[in-house]
Design a protein around this motif. Structure first.
Motif, PDB file in Angstrom:
ATOM      1  N   ALA A   9       0.850  -1.227   0.052  1.00  0.00           N
ATOM      2  CA  ALA A   9       0.139  -0.147   0.025  1.00  0.00           C
ATOM      3  C   ALA A   9       0.916   1.341  -0.149  1.00  0.00           C
ATOM      4  O   ALA A   9       2.248   1.074   0.343  1.00  0.00           O
ATOM      5  CB  ALA A   9      -0.957  -0.090   1.174  1.00  0.00           C
ATOM      6  N   GLU A  73       1.451  -4.581   3.445  1.00  0.00           N
ATOM      7  CA  GLU A  73       0.245  -4.703   4.064  1.00  0.00           C
ATOM      8  C   GLU A  73       0.437  -5.367   5.535  1.00  0.00           C
ATOM      9  O   GLU A  73      -0.094  -5.186   6.510  1.00  0.00           O
ATOM     10  CB  GLU A  73      -0.935  -5.277   3.283  1.00  0.00           C
ATOM     11  N   LEU A  76       1.131  -2.961   8.417  1.00  0.00           N
ATOM     12  CA  LEU A  76       0.044  -2.085   8.587  1.00  0.00           C
ATOM     13  C   LEU A  76      -0.218  -2.171  10.217  1.00  0.00           C
ATOM     14  O   LEU A  76      -0.397  -1.314  11.027  1.00  0.00           O
ATOM     15  CB  LEU A  76      -1.139  -2.093   7.897  1.00  0.00           C
TER      16      LEU A  76
END
Length: 125
Positions: A9, A73, A76
């Motif tokens: 991302a 990701e 995160l």
């Protein structure tokens, strides 16, 4: 057999996670992500003491300046824990030299009345 790629991302950072920061979590981000480059979005960044908090405001004449990273990701949840309850992770269109990139940003979600805005929009000036 195809290899499975790690989903990534775009993450916009504007404070203690910037590449100029000596914070251990900034080091973790640099070690596990790829710096794409600078960017900014309309809003204000506030001096909260030892770290900043940004608010996205499309009608603002001010900008929040920072850096965009491509992050896996899987990182995160670690970043969510680091940012804590004072911030909400959301998607904001960030302007770059080549156009806009939709980025995840940790925005400050508390009242800002008692905090001074950083006029330059840059945490490290």
């Amino acid at each position: 057999m195809p290899t499975s790629a790690t989903l990534s991302a775009h993450l916009f950072v504007y404070g203690t996670l910037l590449s100029a920061s000596k914070h251990p979590m900034a080091h973790t981000l640099r070690q596990n992500s790829r710096l794409i480059g600078p960017g900014f979005f309309p809003g204000l960044v506030y001096d909260l003491g030892t770290y900043p908090g940004a608010v996205y405001d499309p009608s603002s004449g001010s900008h929040v300046h920072g850096e965009i990273y491509s992050v896996p990701e899987t990182l995160l949840p670690t970043l969510d824990e680091y940012e804590g309850d004072e911030y909400v992770r959301t998607i904001v269109p960030v302007e770059t030299a080549t156009g806009f990139i939709d980025c995840l940003v940790y925005l400050f979600n508390q009242p800002t009345d008692s905090f001074p805005p950083i006029a330059s929009g840059r945490y490290f000036d």
